[in-house]
Design an enzyme around this catalytic site. Structure first.
Site, PDB file in Angstrom:
ATOM      1  N   ASP A  17       0.854  -1.182   0.000  1.00  0.00           N
ATOM      2  CA  ASP A  17       0.000   0.000   0.000  1.00  0.00           C
ATOM      3  C   ASP A  17       0.896   1.240   0.000  1.00  0.00           C
ATOM      4  O   ASP A  17       2.075   1.166   0.336  1.00  0.00           O
ATOM      5  CB  ASP A  17      -0.891  -0.025   1.254  1.00  0.00           C
ATOM      6  CG  ASP A  17      -2.044   0.944   1.128  1.00  0.00           C
ATOM      7  OD1 ASP A  17      -2.331   1.397   0.010  1.00  0.00           O
ATOM      8  OD2 ASP A  17      -2.656   1.273   2.161  1.00  0.00           O
ATOM      9  N   HIS A  34       4.152   2.216  -8.168  1.00  0.00           N
ATOM     10  CA  HIS A  34       3.998   0.759  -8.241  1.00  0.00           C
ATOM     11  C   HIS A  34       5.344   0.096  -8.591  1.00  0.00           C
ATOM     12  O   HIS A  34       5.688  -0.953  -8.042  1.00  0.00           O
ATOM     13  CB  HIS A  34       2.935   0.389  -9.281  1.00  0.00           C
ATOM     14  CG  HIS A  34       1.546   0.807  -8.886  1.00  0.00           C
ATOM     15  ND1 HIS A  34       1.043   0.586  -7.626  1.00  0.00           N
ATOM     16  CD2 HIS A  34       0.563   1.439  -9.576  1.00  0.00           C
ATOM     17  CE1 HIS A  34      -0.193   1.059  -7.561  1.00  0.00           C
ATOM     18  NE2 HIS A  34      -0.507   1.588  -8.724  1.00  0.00           N
ATOM     19  N   LEU A 128      12.795 -19.959   1.474  1.00  0.00           N
ATOM     20  CA  LEU A 128      11.676 -19.044   1.710  1.00  0.00           C
ATOM     21  C   LEU A 128      10.471 -19.382   0.811  1.00  0.00           C
ATOM     22  O   LEU A 128      10.642 -19.697  -0.354  1.00  0.00           O
ATOM     23  CB  LEU A 128      12.153 -17.613   1.405  1.00  0.00           C
ATOM     24  CG  LEU A 128      11.118 -16.497   1.436  1.00  0.00           C
ATOM     25  CD1 LEU A 128      10.637 -16.232   2.865  1.00  0.00           C
ATOM     26  CD2 LEU A 128      11.688 -15.208   0.827  1.00  0.00           C
TER      27      LEU A 128
HETATM   28  C1  FPP Z   1      -1.453  -0.210  -3.417  1.00  0.00           C
HETATM   29  O1  FPP Z   1      -0.934   1.100  -3.495  1.00  0.00           O
HETATM   30  C2  FPP Z   1      -0.763  -1.136  -4.338  1.00  0.00           C
HETATM   31  C3  FPP Z   1      -1.372  -1.836  -5.352  1.00  0.00           C
HETATM   32  C4  FPP Z   1      -2.802  -1.780  -5.615  1.00  0.00           C
HETATM   33  C5  FPP Z   1      -0.631  -2.735  -6.267  1.00  0.00           C
HETATM   34  C6  FPP Z   1       0.673  -3.312  -5.753  1.00  0.00           C
HETATM   35  C7  FPP Z   1       1.199  -4.404  -6.656  1.00  0.00           C
HETATM   36  C8  FPP Z   1       2.208  -4.275  -7.511  1.00  0.00           C
HETATM   37  C9  FPP Z   1       2.984  -3.034  -7.623  1.00  0.00           C
HETATM   38  C10 FPP Z   1       2.692  -5.409  -8.359  1.00  0.00           C
HETATM   39  C11 FPP Z   1       1.720  -5.901  -9.346  1.00  0.00           C
HETATM   40  C12 FPP Z   1       1.142  -7.126  -8.816  1.00  0.00           C
HETATM   41  C13 FPP Z   1      -0.064  -7.675  -9.167  1.00  0.00           C
HETATM   42  C14 FPP Z   1      -0.457  -8.935  -8.509  1.00  0.00           C
HETATM   43  C15 FPP Z   1      -0.964  -7.065 -10.170  1.00  0.00           C
HETATM   44  P1  FPP Z   1      -1.949   2.304  -3.751  1.00  0.00           P
HETATM   45  O2  FPP Z   1      -2.030   2.544  -5.210  1.00  0.00           O
HETATM   46  O3  FPP Z   1      -3.260   1.981  -3.094  1.00  0.00           O
HETATM   47  O4  FPP Z   1      -1.256   3.482  -3.029  1.00  0.00           O
HETATM   48  P2  FPP Z   1      -1.992   4.670  -2.252  1.00  0.00           P
HETATM   49  O5  FPP Z   1      -2.682   4.038  -1.075  1.00  0.00           O
HETATM   50  O6  FPP Z   1      -0.870   5.545  -1.852  1.00  0.00           O
HETATM   51  O7  FPP Z   1      -2.916   5.299  -3.215  1.00  0.00           O
END
Ligand code: FPP
Length: 154
Positions: A17, A34, A128
């Protein structure tokens, strides 16, 4: 014994997150956040191996995340495919087992194939274990467990 003579936890679970906030703070597009998230995972995995952690669970993409703008969802899918492609050999080399948990039916056929191959290749590794929760939701998990139980009873 791990670093600092303190035993390492057996299982670490992380909700991925804050990627968007990370990018916003740096005046960058969300996608850069991301990408940085994936890089952070690489560093965490290296530390888990070093500290002899048994299981790392990553909550990467929830069933609710499909509601994000389609451009962001497709970029996330590309990033997932790229990470699998780039990391699978490294996982194998480091004796790491990769498991993807969640309802995989909604992912593209190509991505499902990549997931299957990565799981198959690493399934006998004894170091792991990394669980990646993708299209994972609490409701889905409960339904799955009940279905499996019903099959057993049958
Ligand atoms: C949350 O940050 C993160 C995500 C929704 C995606 C995290 C996953 C990856 C980067 C790798 C890709 C993997 C898959 C399985 C598709 P946010 O965007 O909610 O951040 P914020 O809370 O700051 O808005």
């Amino acid at each position: 014994m791990s670093e600092g003579n303190c035993p390492a936890p057996q299982h670490i679970a992380i909700i991925m997150d804050g990627n968007g906030r990370w990018a916003k703070k740096r005046h960058q597009p969300r996608f850069m956040g991301h990408r940085a998230g994936v890089k952070a995972v690489e560093d965490i995995v290296a530390h888990c191996v070093k500290l002899d952690v048994a299981v790392l669970s990553l909550f990467a993409f929830s069933s609710e995340n499909w509601r994000r703008p389609s451009k962001e969802v497709s970029l996330l899918m590309e990033l997932f495919a790229l990470a699998l492609k780039q990391q699978v050999k490294k996982l194998q080399k480091n004796n790491i087992r990769l498991q993807i948990i969640g309802d995989l039916d909604r992912f593209s056929a190509g991505l499902q194939k990549q997931i299957k191959q990565a799981q198959e290749l690493t399934k006998n590794n004894t170091g792991l274990t990394i669980n990646v929760a993708a299209n994972y939701g609490g409701r889905w998990d409960i339904t799955q467990s009940v279905k499996q139980l019903a099959e057993k009873v049958k």
